[in-house]
Design a protein around this motif. Structure first.
Motif, PDB file in Angstrom:
ATOM      1  N   LYS A  36      45.797  37.969  55.449  1.00  0.00           N
ATOM      2  CA  LYS A  36      46.584  39.303  55.203  1.00  0.00           C
ATOM      3  C   LYS A  36      47.842  39.196  55.019  1.00  0.00           C
ATOM      4  N   GLN A  37      48.536  38.627  55.948  1.00  0.00           N
ATOM      5  CA  GLN A  37      49.903  38.279  56.099  1.00  0.00           C
ATOM      6  C   GLN A  37      50.316  37.570  55.218  1.00  0.00           C
ATOM      7  N   LEU A  38      49.643  36.460  54.895  1.00  0.00           N
ATOM      8  CA  LEU A  38      49.827  35.449  53.831  1.00  0.00           C
ATOM      9  C   LEU A  38      50.004  36.217  52.413  1.00  0.00           C
ATOM     10  N   VAL A  40      50.351  39.458  51.936  1.00  0.00           N
ATOM     11  CA  VAL A  40      51.791  40.239  52.100  1.00  0.00           C
ATOM     12  C   VAL A  40      53.071  39.547  51.717  1.00  0.00           C
ATOM     13  N   ASN A  41      53.099  38.346  52.321  1.00  0.00           N
ATOM     14  CA  ASN A  41      54.326  37.640  52.121  1.00  0.00           C
ATOM     15  C   ASN A  41      54.508  36.958  50.722  1.00  0.00           C
ATOM     16  N   HIS A  42      53.432  36.755  50.135  1.00  0.00           N
ATOM     17  CA  HIS A  42      53.525  35.996  48.876  1.00  0.00           C
ATOM     18  C   HIS A  42      53.246  36.777  47.641  1.00  0.00           C
ATOM     19  N   ASP A 120      45.034  46.814  60.815  1.00  0.00           N
ATOM     20  CA  ASP A 120      45.815  46.921  59.837  1.00  0.00           C
ATOM     21  C   ASP A 120      46.182  48.744  59.382  1.00  0.00           C
ATOM     22  N   ARG A 124      49.790  49.332  59.738  1.00  0.00           N
ATOM     23  CA  ARG A 124      50.356  49.487  58.195  1.00  0.00           C
ATOM     24  C   ARG A 124      49.942  50.877  57.528  1.00  0.00           C
TER      25      ARG A 124
END
Length: 168
Positions: A36-38, A40-42, A120, A124
């Motif tokens: 999930k973080q990947l 959101v980052n990309h 999450d 978030r």
């Protein structure tokens, strides 16, 4: 040491029974949060990248439950439900025999998925979904690794229920 009687009436010391399966929950949570973080980052919200003719990576935010049911409800409702489900799973795991490996693994998958999505919601306010399966213009609701773990765990619980039990 706390004592209890098993089904045969024999007195035994307190055991955590299937707690050793919780590594699977931790693995699900870690993999889910990293992916999930990947995303959101990309990816920008709703940005999509085709992987196969029927599969995209598409970043979406889900404020509801499965298939966006109860969309817009407070995230804390879902966090509370997730925590209650995980507590129930821990009790269930505690009460089942040590050799119920399939059931313990299934419950660990469900617990890990529930906690992955609860993290999450708590951090978030929504769940990050990104797996976009589609056939032509029809799209299945986007999902994530936590959802996959929950569905796999639920399927394995059903399989466990259908298997003949030893000694019964």
């Amino acid at each position: 040491m706390s004592q209890f009687r098993d089904e045969a009436g024999a007195e035994r010391g307190f055991e955590l029974q299937n707690a050793h399966w919780l590594w699977l929950s931790a693995l699900v949570i870690a993999a889910d949060q990293v992916t999930k973080q990947l995303m959101v980052n990309h990816f920008a919200l709703y940005e999509s990248m085709p992987l196969l003719p029927w599969l995209n990576l598409t970043l979406v935010h889900n404020t509801g439950a499965a298939f966006s049911i109860l969309r817009g409800s407070t995230p804390w409702l879902f966090v509370g439900l997730s925590v209650a489900v995980v507590i129930g799973i821990l009790v269930w795991m505690r009460r089942h025999p040590h050799d119920s490996r399939l059931l313990a693994a299934a419950l660990s998958l469900v617990a890990g998925g529930a906690l992955g999505n609860a993290i999450d919601r708590a951090t978030r306010g929504f769940v990050v979904d990104f797996v976009d399966f589609h056939i032509g213009a029809w799209h299945y609701p986007a999902f994530n690794l936590a959802d996959c773990a929950i569905c796999t765990g639920a399927f394995l619980i059903a399989v466990d229920m259908l298997l003949p039990k030893r000694g019964g």
